[in-house]
Scaffold this motif. Structure first.
Motif, PDB file in Angstrom:
ATOM      1  N   LEU A  85       9.276-117.179 -55.667  1.00  0.00           N
ATOM      2  CA  LEU A  85       9.218-117.931 -54.417  1.00  0.00           C
ATOM      3  C   LEU A  85       8.036-118.117 -53.652  1.00  0.00           C
ATOM      4  CD1 LEU A  85      11.078-119.660 -52.487  1.00  0.00           C
ATOM      5  CD2 LEU A  85      11.549-117.534 -50.980  1.00  0.00           C
ATOM      6  N   PHE A  86       7.113-117.001 -53.429  1.00  0.00           N
ATOM      7  CA  PHE A  86       6.019-117.053 -52.558  1.00  0.00           C
ATOM      8  C   PHE A  86       5.097-117.804 -53.661  1.00  0.00           C
ATOM      9  CE2 PHE A  86       8.124-113.055 -51.744  1.00  0.00           C
ATOM     10  CZ  PHE A  86       8.569-113.609 -50.613  1.00  0.00           C
ATOM     11  N   ALA A  87       4.820-117.714 -54.720  1.00  0.00           N
ATOM     12  CA  ALA A  87       3.947-118.349 -55.580  1.00  0.00           C
ATOM     13  C   ALA A  87       4.185-120.093 -55.393  1.00  0.00           C
ATOM     14  CB  ALA A  87       4.185-118.031 -57.076  1.00  0.00           C
ATOM     15  N   ALA A  88       5.554-120.266 -55.336  1.00  0.00           N
ATOM     16  CA  ALA A  88       6.066-121.752 -55.392  1.00  0.00           C
ATOM     17  C   ALA A  88       5.529-122.284 -53.964  1.00  0.00           C
ATOM     18  CB  ALA A  88       7.215-121.901 -55.695  1.00  0.00           C
ATOM     19  N   LYS A  89       5.450-121.613 -52.959  1.00  0.00           N
ATOM     20  CA  LYS A  89       5.171-121.713 -51.741  1.00  0.00           C
ATOM     21  C   LYS A  89       3.656-121.899 -51.565  1.00  0.00           C
ATOM     22  CE  LYS A  89       9.166-122.889 -50.086  1.00  0.00           C
ATOM     23  NZ  LYS A  89       9.558-124.295 -49.664  1.00  0.00           N
ATOM     24  N   GLY A  90       2.868-121.255 -52.542  1.00  0.00           N
ATOM     25  CA  GLY A  90       1.445-121.359 -52.304  1.00  0.00           C
ATOM     26  C   GLY A  90       0.800-120.345 -51.810  1.00  0.00           C
ATOM     27  N   LEU A  91       1.733-118.999 -51.534  1.00  0.00           N
ATOM     28  CA  LEU A  91       1.385-117.798 -50.995  1.00  0.00           C
ATOM     29  C   LEU A  91       1.755-116.425 -51.659  1.00  0.00           C
ATOM     30  CD1 LEU A  91       2.444-118.492 -47.067  1.00  0.00           C
ATOM     31  CD2 LEU A  91       0.067-118.517 -48.087  1.00  0.00           C
ATOM     32  N   PRO A  93       4.965-126.550 -49.610  1.00  0.00           N
ATOM     33  CA  PRO A  93       4.132-125.180 -49.242  1.00  0.00           C
ATOM     34  C   PRO A  93       4.359-124.560 -47.938  1.00  0.00           C
ATOM     35  CG  PRO A  93       2.523-127.164 -50.013  1.00  0.00           C
ATOM     36  CD  PRO A  93       3.979-127.575 -49.747  1.00  0.00           C
ATOM     37  N   TRP A  94       4.161-123.284 -47.813  1.00  0.00           N
ATOM     38  CA  TRP A  94       4.315-122.692 -46.622  1.00  0.00           C
ATOM     39  C   TRP A  94       3.106-122.403 -45.975  1.00  0.00           C
ATOM     40  CZ3 TRP A  94       8.650-118.445 -47.584  1.00  0.00           C
ATOM     41  CH2 TRP A  94       9.771-118.968 -47.583  1.00  0.00           C
ATOM     42  N   ASP A  95       2.877-122.404 -44.388  1.00  0.00           N
ATOM     43  CA  ASP A  95       1.645-121.599 -44.015  1.00  0.00           C
ATOM     44  C   ASP A  95       1.917-119.805 -43.700  1.00  0.00           C
ATOM     45  OD1 ASP A  95       3.280-121.564 -41.681  1.00  0.00           O
ATOM     46  OD2 ASP A  95       2.158-123.466 -40.908  1.00  0.00           O
ATOM     47  N   PRO A  96       1.005-119.350 -43.246  1.00  0.00           N
ATOM     48  CA  PRO A  96       1.300-118.118 -43.078  1.00  0.00           C
ATOM     49  C   PRO A  96       2.489-117.741 -41.924  1.00  0.00           C
ATOM     50  CG  PRO A  96      -0.879-118.190 -43.170  1.00  0.00           C
ATOM     51  CD  PRO A  96      -0.251-119.780 -43.173  1.00  0.00           C
ATOM     52  N   LEU A  97       2.485-118.443 -40.740  1.00  0.00           N
ATOM     53  CA  LEU A  97       3.717-118.349 -39.940  1.00  0.00           C
ATOM     54  C   LEU A  97       4.964-118.712 -40.358  1.00  0.00           C
ATOM     55  CD1 LEU A  97       2.309-119.899 -36.735  1.00  0.00           C
ATOM     56  CD2 LEU A  97       2.769-117.448 -37.134  1.00  0.00           C
TER      57      LEU A  97
END
Length: 239
Positions: A34-40, A105-109
């Protein structure tokens, strides 16, 4: 109170013990597709997770840089320095996920918000189901191999941030949690089945230390590859 819920609460340490505690800290290592898919993509660095038990508040440190931590409540997510100075902040963070799909994509927040509500949910299960505003009903059991796991469906109150409004919890013959099903609304609403393992006792409370979440198909079966989210907990301390 539904009999199965009463039995599950007792198996995990009992409401009387739970009500005497106020918070929990644990060392957290997480990862997954999941986090890889979100770019993080998540690195394997151990972090300390802190959760209040009777109100929805959570924090993880370090976050983003040494000396920084998150501060999560349903209505606010922030990243702070160790002295409490706010580095980044978002009010009403759930609104930021409107129209998101799995690949958005997700940002850090965004990541901090997900981490806050998810770990609060996990570290307070099953006791959160006895909090005011939760509606709980018994559902058809889940058959896992030769085992039959009875289940509870919880409707979460609007004031609680979590994966989805309705979530299902399945328990083994010992009434300890075995599986947790939900939809990840902030990531396109994909259906997830999370299996839990390696239950330990900490300060009189029993809880799993290993969680693996997978996508699930229309028959509620977990799709074993890839692991969407992995969570390993250690050094759990209640106070």
């Amino acid at each position: 109170m539904i009999g199965l819920l009463r039995e599950a609460l007792e198996a995990h340490g009992g409401l009387d013990r739970w009500r005497r505690l106020g918070s929990v800290r644990a060392t957290l290592v997480s990862g997954g597709e999941l986090f890889a898919a979100k770019g993080l993509p998540q690195d394997p660095t151990p972090r300390e997770m802190t959760v209040r038990l009777h109100e929805e508040h959570a924090s993880v440190a370090p976050f983003g840089a040494p000396g920084r931590r998150t501060d999560f409540t349903p209505g606010r997510i922030a990243v702070e320095n160790a002295d409490g100075v706010v580095v980044a902040e978002r009010m009403e963070p759930r609104r930021a996920f409107r129209h998101h799909v799995l690949e958005t994509p997700w940002d850090p927040l965004d990541r901090a918000y997900f981490n806050g509500y998810a770990l609060w949910t996990y570290l307070t299960t099953p006791f959160l189901l006895a909090m005011p505003g939760f509606e709980v009903e018994e559902i058809e059991p889940w058959r896992e191999g030769h085992q039959v796991w009875p289940g509870l469906r919880a409707t979460f109150p609007a004031a609680i941030a979590s994966h989805s409004t309705r979530q299902d919890f399945y328990f083994g013959p010992d009434r300890l949690l075995r599986r947790h099903d939900y939809h990840v609304d902030i990531a396109g609403g994909f259906a997830a089945a999370q299996y839990v393992h390696d239950i330990v006792e900490a300060d009189g409370i029993r809880l799993p230390t290993r969680r693996r979440a997978y996508r699930r198909d229309d028959d509620l079966r977990a799709i074993p590859d890839p692991v969407m989210v992995s969570i390993d907990l250690s050094d759990i301390r209640f106070s």
